[in-house]
Design a protein around this motif. Sequence first.
Motif, PDB file in Angstrom:
ATOM      1  N   VAL A 100       0.836  -1.125  -0.002  1.00  0.00           N
ATOM      2  CA  VAL A 100       0.020   0.154   0.029  1.00  0.00           C
ATOM      3  C   VAL A 100       0.921   1.348   0.101  1.00  0.00           C
ATOM      4  CG1 VAL A 100      -1.548   1.414   1.590  1.00  0.00           C
ATOM      5  CG2 VAL A 100      -2.090  -1.253   1.041  1.00  0.00           C
ATOM      6  N   GLY A 101       1.879   1.068   0.909  1.00  0.00           N
ATOM      7  CA  GLY A 101       2.816   2.403   0.904  1.00  0.00           C
ATOM      8  C   GLY A 101       3.425   2.711  -0.440  1.00  0.00           C
ATOM      9  N   ASP A 102       3.933   1.583  -1.121  1.00  0.00           N
ATOM     10  CA  ASP A 102       4.483   1.600  -2.491  1.00  0.00           C
ATOM     11  C   ASP A 102       3.692   2.280  -3.368  1.00  0.00           C
ATOM     12  OD1 ASP A 102       6.745   0.559  -1.573  1.00  0.00           O
ATOM     13  OD2 ASP A 102       6.480  -1.340  -2.726  1.00  0.00           O
ATOM     14  N   LYS A 103       2.378   1.826  -3.546  1.00  0.00           N
ATOM     15  CA  LYS A 103       1.316   2.248  -4.372  1.00  0.00           C
ATOM     16  C   LYS A 103       1.177   3.765  -4.179  1.00  0.00           C
ATOM     17  CE  LYS A 103       1.330  -1.970  -6.222  1.00  0.00           C
ATOM     18  NZ  LYS A 103       2.108  -2.266  -7.421  1.00  0.00           N
ATOM     19  N   LEU A 104       0.714   4.048  -3.053  1.00  0.00           N
ATOM     20  CA  LEU A 104       0.689   5.500  -2.702  1.00  0.00           C
ATOM     21  C   LEU A 104       1.592   6.286  -3.120  1.00  0.00           C
ATOM     22  CD1 LEU A 104      -1.355   5.056   0.537  1.00  0.00           C
ATOM     23  CD2 LEU A 104      -2.317   5.909  -1.818  1.00  0.00           C
ATOM     24  N   GLU A 105       2.849   6.139  -2.895  1.00  0.00           N
ATOM     25  CA  GLU A 105       4.032   6.789  -3.334  1.00  0.00           C
ATOM     26  C   GLU A 105       4.109   6.896  -4.830  1.00  0.00           C
ATOM     27  OE1 GLU A 105       7.640   5.315  -1.969  1.00  0.00           O
ATOM     28  OE2 GLU A 105       8.778   6.632  -3.002  1.00  0.00           O
ATOM     29  N   MET A 106       3.713   5.843  -5.684  1.00  0.00           N
ATOM     30  CA  MET A 106       3.458   6.065  -6.888  1.00  0.00           C
ATOM     31  C   MET A 106       2.436   7.006  -7.489  1.00  0.00           C
ATOM     32  SD  MET A 106       3.633   2.064  -8.589  1.00  0.00           S
ATOM     33  CE  MET A 106       3.687   2.431 -10.233  1.00  0.00           C
ATOM     34  N   VAL A 107       1.696   6.820  -6.987  1.00  0.00           N
ATOM     35  CA  VAL A 107       0.399   8.150  -7.020  1.00  0.00           C
ATOM     36  C   VAL A 107       0.769   9.604  -6.404  1.00  0.00           C
ATOM     37  CG1 VAL A 107      -1.136   6.365  -7.894  1.00  0.00           C
ATOM     38  CG2 VAL A 107      -1.212   7.296  -5.391  1.00  0.00           C
ATOM     39  N   GLY A 108       1.903   9.575  -5.634  1.00  0.00           N
ATOM     40  CA  GLY A 108       2.057  10.892  -5.133  1.00  0.00           C
ATOM     41  C   GLY A 108       1.239  11.166  -3.889  1.00  0.00           C
ATOM     42  N   LEU A 109       0.640  10.057  -3.152  1.00  0.00           N
ATOM     43  CA  LEU A 109      -0.094  10.219  -1.898  1.00  0.00           C
ATOM     44  C   LEU A 109       0.579   9.791  -0.654  1.00  0.00           C
ATOM     45  CD1 LEU A 109      -3.650  10.159  -3.231  1.00  0.00           C
ATOM     46  CD2 LEU A 109      -2.681  12.123  -2.472  1.00  0.00           C
ATOM     47  N   SER A 110       1.808   9.636  -0.667  1.00  0.00           N
ATOM     48  CA  SER A 110       2.367   9.010   0.680  1.00  0.00           C
ATOM     49  C   SER A 110       1.830   9.848   1.804  1.00  0.00           C
ATOM     50  CB  SER A 110       3.892   9.214   0.479  1.00  0.00           C
ATOM     51  OG  SER A 110       4.173   8.386  -0.576  1.00  0.00           O
ATOM     52  N   GLY A 111       1.481   9.244   2.871  1.00  0.00           N
ATOM     53  CA  GLY A 111       1.082  10.097   4.135  1.00  0.00           C
ATOM     54  C   GLY A 111      -0.279  10.083   4.275  1.00  0.00           C
ATOM     55  N   ALA A 112      -1.128   9.890   2.922  1.00  0.00           N
ATOM     56  CA  ALA A 112      -2.281  10.126   3.244  1.00  0.00           C
ATOM     57  C   ALA A 112      -3.172   8.728   3.622  1.00  0.00           C
ATOM     58  CB  ALA A 112      -3.082  10.497   1.827  1.00  0.00           C
ATOM     59  N   GLU A 113      -2.256   7.519   4.063  1.00  0.00           N
ATOM     60  CA  GLU A 113      -2.978   6.687   4.622  1.00  0.00           C
ATOM     61  C   GLU A 113      -4.265   6.482   5.267  1.00  0.00           C
ATOM     62  OE1 GLU A 113       0.250   7.007   4.293  1.00  0.00           O
ATOM     63  OE2 GLU A 113       1.338   5.250   3.577  1.00  0.00           O
ATOM     64  N   ASN A 114      -4.035   7.570   6.424  1.00  0.00           N
ATOM     65  CA  ASN A 114      -5.392   7.422   7.308  1.00  0.00           C
ATOM     66  C   ASN A 114      -6.457   8.339   7.100  1.00  0.00           C
ATOM     67  OD1 ASN A 114      -4.072   5.201   8.685  1.00  0.00           O
ATOM     68  ND2 ASN A 114      -2.678   6.732   9.602  1.00  0.00           N
ATOM     69  N   MET A 115      -6.272   8.970   5.913  1.00  0.00           N
ATOM     70  CA  MET A 115      -7.384   9.729   5.752  1.00  0.00           C
ATOM     71  C   MET A 115      -8.474   9.036   5.258  1.00  0.00           C
ATOM     72  SD  MET A 115      -5.254  12.420   3.761  1.00  0.00           S
ATOM     73  CE  MET A 115      -6.355  14.098   3.843  1.00  0.00           C
ATOM     74  N   LEU A 152     -10.880  13.645   0.986  1.00  0.00           N
ATOM     75  CA  LEU A 152     -10.094  13.890  -0.177  1.00  0.00           C
ATOM     76  C   LEU A 152     -10.890  14.894  -1.360  1.00  0.00           C
ATOM     77  CD1 LEU A 152      -8.912  10.363  -0.728  1.00  0.00           C
ATOM     78  CD2 LEU A 152      -7.672  12.257   0.793  1.00  0.00           C
ATOM     79  N   SER A 153      -9.947  15.501  -2.192  1.00  0.00           N
ATOM     80  CA  SER A 153     -10.410  16.190  -3.199  1.00  0.00           C
ATOM     81  C   SER A 153     -10.715  15.096  -4.313  1.00  0.00           C
ATOM     82  CB  SER A 153      -9.298  17.177  -3.661  1.00  0.00           C
ATOM     83  OG  SER A 153      -8.311  16.538  -4.164  1.00  0.00           O
ATOM     84  N   GLY A 154     -11.329  15.725  -5.377  1.00  0.00           N
ATOM     85  CA  GLY A 154     -11.585  14.753  -6.493  1.00  0.00           C
ATOM     86  C   GLY A 154     -10.544  14.194  -7.242  1.00  0.00           C
ATOM     87  N   GLY A 155      -9.433  15.113  -7.322  1.00  0.00           N
ATOM     88  CA  GLY A 155      -8.104  14.587  -7.956  1.00  0.00           C
ATOM     89  C   GLY A 155      -7.419  13.393  -7.147  1.00  0.00           C
ATOM     90  N   MET A 156      -7.461  13.656  -5.534  1.00  0.00           N
ATOM     91  CA  MET A 156      -6.964  12.940  -4.792  1.00  0.00           C
ATOM     92  C   MET A 156      -7.656  11.364  -4.794  1.00  0.00           C
ATOM     93  SD  MET A 156      -6.117  15.378  -1.805  1.00  0.00           S
ATOM     94  CE  MET A 156      -5.284  14.484  -0.488  1.00  0.00           C
ATOM     95  N   ARG A 157      -8.959  11.488  -4.818  1.00  0.00           N
ATOM     96  CA  ARG A 157      -9.846  10.204  -4.865  1.00  0.00           C
ATOM     97  C   ARG A 157      -9.378   9.324  -6.213  1.00  0.00           C
ATOM     98  NH1 ARG A 157     -15.645  10.941  -2.912  1.00  0.00           N
ATOM     99  NH2 ARG A 157     -15.541  12.552  -1.276  1.00  0.00           N
ATOM    100  N   LYS A 158      -9.223  10.063  -7.503  1.00  0.00           N
ATOM    101  CA  LYS A 158      -8.976   9.297  -8.597  1.00  0.00           C
ATOM    102  C   LYS A 158      -7.409   8.626  -8.358  1.00  0.00           C
ATOM    103  CE  LYS A 158     -11.820   9.672 -11.980  1.00  0.00           C
ATOM    104  NZ  LYS A 158     -12.224  11.147 -12.776  1.00  0.00           N
ATOM    105  N   ARG A 159      -6.656   9.465  -7.545  1.00  0.00           N
ATOM    106  CA  ARG A 159      -5.196   8.897  -7.483  1.00  0.00           C
ATOM    107  C   ARG A 159      -5.513   7.706  -6.586  1.00  0.00           C
ATOM    108  NH1 ARG A 159      -1.167  13.408  -6.092  1.00  0.00           N
ATOM    109  NH2 ARG A 159      -2.843  14.667  -5.738  1.00  0.00           N
ATOM    110  N   VAL A 160      -6.193   7.789  -5.387  1.00  0.00           N
ATOM    111  CA  VAL A 160      -6.232   6.626  -4.724  1.00  0.00           C
ATOM    112  C   VAL A 160      -6.787   5.295  -5.507  1.00  0.00           C
ATOM    113  CG1 VAL A 160      -7.477   5.713  -2.529  1.00  0.00           C
ATOM    114  CG2 VAL A 160      -6.497   8.286  -2.430  1.00  0.00           C
ATOM    115  N   GLY A 161      -7.764   5.811  -6.335  1.00  0.00           N
ATOM    116  CA  GLY A 161      -8.452   4.651  -7.125  1.00  0.00           C
ATOM    117  C   GLY A 161      -7.551   3.995  -7.809  1.00  0.00           C
TER     118      GLY A 161
END
Lengths: 252, 259
Positions: free
Chosen positions: A122-137, A142-151
């Motif tokens: 999970v950490g690796d994949k979140l890093e790939m989409v530039g969202l390291s640190g958002a784990e517990n949100m 999240l904004s629309g763009g962040m959701r897409k990236r989590v998706g």
Amino acid sequence: MMDVSIKIENISKSFGKKKVLNGVTLNVNRGESVVIIGQSGCGKSVLLKHLNRLIRPDSGHIYINDQDIAKMQTEELFAIRRKIGMLFQSAALLDSLTVAQNVGLGLKEGWKYSEKEISEIVGDKLEMVGLSGAENMYPSDLSGGMRKRVGLARSISTNPEILLYDEPTTGLDPITSDLINDLMINLREKLNVTSVAVTHDMTSAYKIAGRIVMLYNGKIEYDGTPGQIKNSGNSIVDQFINGRASGPIQVQ
Amino acid sequence: MTNGFLAIGRRAINFITRLGSTFMLLLKAIYYFKDIPRSLGQIFEQCFFIGNKSLSLIIITSIFIGAVSAWQAAYQFKFIGAPLRYLGAAVGKAIVIELSPVLSALVIAGRVGAGIAAEIGAMKVTEQVDALESMAISPIRYLIMPRLFASALMIPLLTVFSAFVAIGGALLVSVLFVDISHETFLLGVKNSFKIFDLVSGLIKSTVFGLIIGVVGCHEGYHAEGGARGVGRATTEAVVISAVMIFIADYIIATILFKV
Ligand SMILES: Nc1ncnc2c1ncn2[C@@H]1O[C@H](COP(=O)(O)OP(=O)(O)O)[C@@H](O)[C@H]1O
Ligand SMILES: [Mg+2]
């Protein structure tokens, strides 16, 4: 000989009296990136959802790695679905789960990984989409763009061989859009992922597509490279890619 | 005229089709009971949700159910000249066999059944259910089985609790307004109590729990058309569960109690 990953054979689909797909035939080779364009409501999402059988065709066949998925039983179907990642138009994150739980859901419910392995992936994949640190949100934070990236992180968590993207960049700012474009290109180049993306964002389409396919009136109207489609000589295609209100396509 | 008959016929067919598909969902969810050990977390969460949502409502409704049944029974007893020392027996039995199971189930259907339909319905219309499918996770195992199991488990528990509270309410009315001592009242309850009554109450409430869980899940799972569809699913869940609870209550009574 080309290695075919997805083979769509003459599929039709109606909802009530409305015929949405009317004989669509399309092959996607392994490692290829195909973009499906078309007007809103023309059936792009419906077509995409046929590829992992979220929707079943009324007639026709869909083969993934030469296996007909229309007739499959649950277990077989699940095995195929594990090879296919999907990014939904609305991201479709589970509201009740955190970002990390969303991204790790497929891994956790597959019952093959330990908690520690999951949290690393999970950490690796979140890093790939530039969202390291958002784990517990939570998705609602999240904004629309962040959701897409989590998706997106979620859809690649199990390292699928096929990725389906439903409007990956629609509604995002140009910078975030380009970040997502780059990610999609990376996945193809590094991991040889086969991808099918649906979009009406032509900038994105030209950038990520190896081939662009236009869906119109329930059929494939045009199929060609980005270079070819710009000079197709097809008035329907021209009207769409140049964004003109008047022309052969009637706006409903 | 014929149009009217056609419309009624179509509705009847729709209703029967819906019951059939609800029953199929029940069977599929029961099949996934085999995965209960892996889903303990979710089941616990659902149990907590059900308890938390219904406890205060159950307390209030049960006190009044008990109170009104003692009052009404006392009135009837006086009318036919029956000795009041049997009041506890009559009221206790009615509460355990009938009143607590049915009325708790109806209250919980309005709260929990509606909540389940709304939650799953919202997940359906925002593609979250599709997302689970796309990850090779069965929504029936992941979403529906834990809710169904929790509701079949918690509703009998809440019903037993409701029966105690209702008997308390009845006792209060008897002592304060009917002039029976609490010893007399409780002795009546105790002497008339049979294990079979408790078992039949538990059987009923387990069935009611399954009904509330499966109907809520089914309506939510088949919600369509945005927020409006979710609203419709929620109302339907409550209405259908209530009707089914009354029908099931009658059927179970005819099976368990031979007259
Ligand atoms: N589950 C469904 N039930 C009924 N109609 C549907 C359903 N899904 C899609 N449609 C209809 O199919 C058409 C195509 O939808 P869609 O594929 O979402 O369009 P788009 O090309 O914008 O992605 C629309 O008219 C839509 O209303
Ligand atoms: Mg769409």
